[in-house]
Design a protein around this motif. Structure first.
Motif, PDB file in Angstrom:
ATOM      1  N   GLU A  65       0.837  -1.208   0.000  1.00 47.73           N
ATOM      2  CA  GLU A  65       0.000   0.000   0.000  1.00 47.73           C
ATOM      3  C   GLU A  65       0.866   1.250   0.000  1.00 47.73           C
ATOM      4  N   SER A  66       1.905   1.246   0.844  1.00 44.34           N
ATOM      5  CA  SER A  66       2.800   2.415   0.897  1.00 44.34           C
ATOM      6  C   SER A  66       3.518   2.608  -0.431  1.00 44.34           C
ATOM      7  N   ALA A  67       3.938   1.491  -1.046  1.00 45.89           N
ATOM      8  CA  ALA A  67       4.636   1.577  -2.334  1.00 45.89           C
ATOM      9  C   ALA A  67       3.722   2.134  -3.414  1.00 45.89           C
ATOM     10  N   LEU A  68       2.459   1.746  -3.402  1.00 42.80           N
ATOM     11  CA  LEU A  68       1.520   2.241  -4.407  1.00 42.80           C
ATOM     12  C   LEU A  68       1.246   3.732  -4.222  1.00 42.80           C
ATOM     13  N   LEU A 121       4.276   1.644 -12.546  1.00 45.97           N
ATOM     14  CA  LEU A 121       3.087   2.483 -12.721  1.00 45.97           C
ATOM     15  C   LEU A 121       3.324   3.505 -13.826  1.00 45.97           C
ATOM     16  N   ARG A 122       4.513   4.027 -13.881  1.00 46.93           N
ATOM     17  CA  ARG A 122       4.857   4.972 -14.952  1.00 46.93           C
ATOM     18  C   ARG A 122       4.723   4.282 -16.312  1.00 46.93           C
ATOM     19  N   SER A 123       5.160   3.037 -16.411  1.00 48.69           N
ATOM     20  CA  SER A 123       5.053   2.285 -17.656  1.00 48.69           C
ATOM     21  C   SER A 123       3.587   2.071 -18.030  1.00 48.69           C
ATOM     22  N   ILE A 124       2.758   1.815 -17.014  1.00 50.80           N
ATOM     23  CA  ILE A 124       1.315   1.643 -17.234  1.00 50.80           C
ATOM     24  C   ILE A 124       0.711   2.949 -17.741  1.00 50.80           C
ATOM     25  N   GLN A 125       1.120   4.062 -17.139  1.00 52.90           N
ATOM     26  CA  GLN A 125       0.638   5.361 -17.598  1.00 52.90           C
ATOM     27  C   GLN A 125       1.048   5.617 -19.051  1.00 52.90           C
ATOM     28  N   VAL A 140      -8.467   7.833 -15.191  1.00 56.95           N
ATOM     29  CA  VAL A 140      -7.362   7.073 -15.776  1.00 56.95           C
ATOM     30  C   VAL A 140      -6.386   6.642 -14.680  1.00 56.95           C
ATOM     31  N   THR A 141      -6.180   7.507 -13.682  1.00 59.11           N
ATOM     32  CA  THR A 141      -5.340   7.135 -12.538  1.00 59.11           C
ATOM     33  C   THR A 141      -5.910   5.919 -11.838  1.00 59.11           C
ATOM     34  N   PHE A 142      -7.226   5.900 -11.671  1.00 61.08           N
ATOM     35  CA  PHE A 142      -7.882   4.734 -11.086  1.00 61.08           C
ATOM     36  C   PHE A 142      -7.593   3.487 -11.908  1.00 61.08           C
ATOM     37  N   ASP A 143      -7.747   3.604 -13.207  1.00 58.12           N
ATOM     38  CA  ASP A 143      -7.557   2.439 -14.067  1.00 58.12           C
ATOM     39  C   ASP A 143      -6.103   1.978 -14.072  1.00 58.12           C
ATOM     40  N   CYS A 144      -5.160   2.923 -13.970  1.00 59.49           N
ATOM     41  CA  CYS A 144      -3.745   2.547 -13.931  1.00 59.49           C
ATOM     42  C   CYS A 144      -3.453   1.695 -12.698  1.00 59.49           C
ATOM     43  N   ILE A 145      -3.998   2.095 -11.546  1.00 61.56           N
ATOM     44  CA  ILE A 145      -3.829   1.293 -10.329  1.00 61.56           C
ATOM     45  C   ILE A 145      -4.526  -0.050 -10.493  1.00 61.56           C
ATOM     46  N   GLN A 146      -5.676  -0.035 -11.162  1.00 59.48           N
ATOM     47  CA  GLN A 146      -6.456  -1.259 -11.316  1.00 59.48           C
ATOM     48  C   GLN A 146      -5.716  -2.301 -12.153  1.00 59.48           C
ATOM     49  N   VAL A 147      -4.844  -1.862 -13.049  1.00 64.54           N
ATOM     50  CA  VAL A 147      -4.081  -2.818 -13.855  1.00 64.54           C
ATOM     51  C   VAL A 147      -3.262  -3.736 -12.959  1.00 64.54           C
ATOM     52  N   HIS A 176      -7.513   5.638  -2.189  1.00 59.92           N
ATOM     53  CA  HIS A 176      -6.994   4.867  -1.064  1.00 59.92           C
ATOM     54  C   HIS A 176      -7.773   3.563  -0.884  1.00 59.92           C
ATOM     55  N   LYS A 177      -9.079   3.619  -1.138  1.00 58.48           N
ATOM     56  CA  LYS A 177      -9.887   2.403  -1.052  1.00 58.48           C
ATOM     57  C   LYS A 177      -9.488   1.424  -2.146  1.00 58.48           C
ATOM     58  N   LEU A 178      -9.251   1.929  -3.333  1.00 54.31           N
ATOM     59  CA  LEU A 178      -8.829   1.073  -4.444  1.00 54.31           C
ATOM     60  C   LEU A 178      -7.473   0.434  -4.143  1.00 54.31           C
ATOM     61  N   ILE A 179      -6.548   1.231  -3.619  1.00 54.02           N
ATOM     62  CA  ILE A 179      -5.228   0.700  -3.284  1.00 54.02           C
ATOM     63  C   ILE A 179      -5.348  -0.401  -2.238  1.00 54.02           C
ATOM     64  N   ALA A 180      -6.222  -0.199  -1.253  1.00 55.49           N
ATOM     65  CA  ALA A 180      -6.419  -1.211  -0.218  1.00 55.49           C
ATOM     66  C   ALA A 180      -6.971  -2.505  -0.802  1.00 55.49           C
ATOM     67  N   GLN A 181      -7.758  -2.404  -1.880  1.00 57.45           N
ATOM     68  CA  GLN A 181      -8.310  -3.603  -2.520  1.00 57.45           C
ATOM     69  C   GLN A 181      -7.263  -4.329  -3.355  1.00 57.45           C
ATOM     70  N   VAL A 182      -6.384  -3.564  -3.978  1.00 64.41           N
ATOM     71  CA  VAL A 182      -5.381  -4.148  -4.871  1.00 64.41           C
ATOM     72  C   VAL A 182      -4.171  -4.679  -4.101  1.00 64.41           C
ATOM     73  N   ALA A 183      -3.813  -4.019  -2.997  1.00 60.02           N
ATOM     74  CA  ALA A 183      -2.560  -4.289  -2.290  1.00 60.02           C
ATOM     75  C   ALA A 183      -2.361  -5.744  -1.855  1.00 60.02           C
ATOM     76  N   PRO A 184      -3.353  -6.434  -1.291  1.00 63.50           N
ATOM     77  CA  PRO A 184      -3.090  -7.810  -0.853  1.00 63.50           C
ATOM     78  C   PRO A 184      -2.663  -8.742  -1.984  1.00 63.50           C
ATOM     79  N   LYS A 185      -3.313  -8.624  -3.120  1.00 61.54           N
ATOM     80  CA  LYS A 185      -2.989  -9.485  -4.253  1.00 61.54           C
ATOM     81  C   LYS A 185      -1.620  -9.136  -4.828  1.00 61.54           C
ATOM     82  N   LEU A 186      -1.377  -7.839  -5.021  1.00 63.00           N
ATOM     83  CA  LEU A 186      -0.085  -7.420  -5.546  1.00 63.00           C
ATOM     84  C   LEU A 186       1.019  -7.696  -4.537  1.00 63.00           C
TER      85      LEU A 186
END
Length: 257
Positions: A65-68, A121-125, A140-147, A176-186
């Motif tokens: 989460e901190s890294a994201l 993330l920069r590469s995704i952007q 688009v920022t949301f979608d970049c994190i979602q990738v 922040h909510k999106l990051i919390a959802q993605v963080a465990p899997k990543l």
């Protein structure tokens, strides 16, 4: 500010089918990198994670989460200073970062992790921009994190891990909510990367290899994600409908394997 500069255009049904075929092929090719990598590392994801000290394993989600969060700021700032590079250049730079982190073993890999996350993330952007989207737009920022929800090439792919192309997360709740959802899997995937880099010197080779693969994988997944969004705009077809058709192709490909 609009998140996409591409407008609806005359796209035939045959064109749509061809683009969906190309996106499915791109998805499968990206996933293939991970299978090869796991074979080189000689172990399953579970065995790699077991090599990490317990405190590191338990702190993976929080560290991710901190890294994201760091990545969101660092990636956007770097794009303002340095133009996007060709995919091959990105992969070489990413590999060099992984080698530098792995050379010092686990402590070096822990320091390198947020920088690599920002670079990915920069590469995704960059892929989003190549597909006609504005990386600075909030959606688009949301979608970049979602990738990152595609987990990564070190995740075991049973043919079902492509929900990220089908689900558009809404804005309510914030990043922040999106990051919390993605963080465990990543975090589980990044933990395998850390474990592979844990041995000094040998970790440099593992870090370079993994980062090289990561850079290619996430860029390709971003092209799939944003390519589907672009096609929905250009063909004036609902995104969900196109996502369902892409999902069917991927499921069909998985059943044939």
């Amino acid at each position: 500010m609009a998140d996409i500069v591409t407008k609806a255009r005359e796209v035939s049904p045959q064109d749509v089918e061809a683009e969906l075929d190309a996106l499915a092929k791109r998805y499968r090719a990206a996933g293939g990198f991970g299978v090869d990598l796991l074979n080189r590392l000689g172990g399953s994801g579970e065995s790699l994670l077991e090599r990490l000290p317990a405190p590191v394993r338990e702190g993976l989600t929080g560290a991710t989460e901190s890294a994201l969060r760091f990545a969101m700021k660092g990636a956007s700032q770097s794009r303002r200073l340095v133009p996007d590079q060709k995919p091959g250049v990105d992969r070489v730079v990413s590999a060099a970062m992984g080698a530098a982190g792995g050379a010092a073993g686990l402590p070096g890999a822990l320091v390198e992790l947020p920088a690599t996350t920002a670079f990915l993330l920069r590469s995704i952007q960059g892929a989003a921009a190549a597909e006609g989207f504005d990386p600075e737009a909030e959606s688009v920022t949301f979608d970049c994190i979602q990738v990152f929800a595609s987990a990564g090439p070190l995740a075991e792919d049973d043919g079902a891990d492509f929900g990220f192309v089908s689900v558009r997360l809404g804005l309510p709740g914030g990043l922040h909510k999106l990051i919390a959802q993605v963080a465990p899997k990543l975090g589980a995937v990044l933990g395998q990367k850390l474990a592979a880099q844990a041995v000094p010197v040998a970790g440099a080779v593992a870090g370079a290899t993994i980062n090289y693969v990561f850079a290619g994988y996430y860029r390709e997944m971003a092209h799939v994600h944003f390519g589907l969004r672009r096609l929905a705009v250009e063909a004036d077809v609902p995104h969900d409908a196109l996502a369902a058709r892409l999902r069917m192709r991927l499921q069909s490909d998985g059943a044939k394997r």
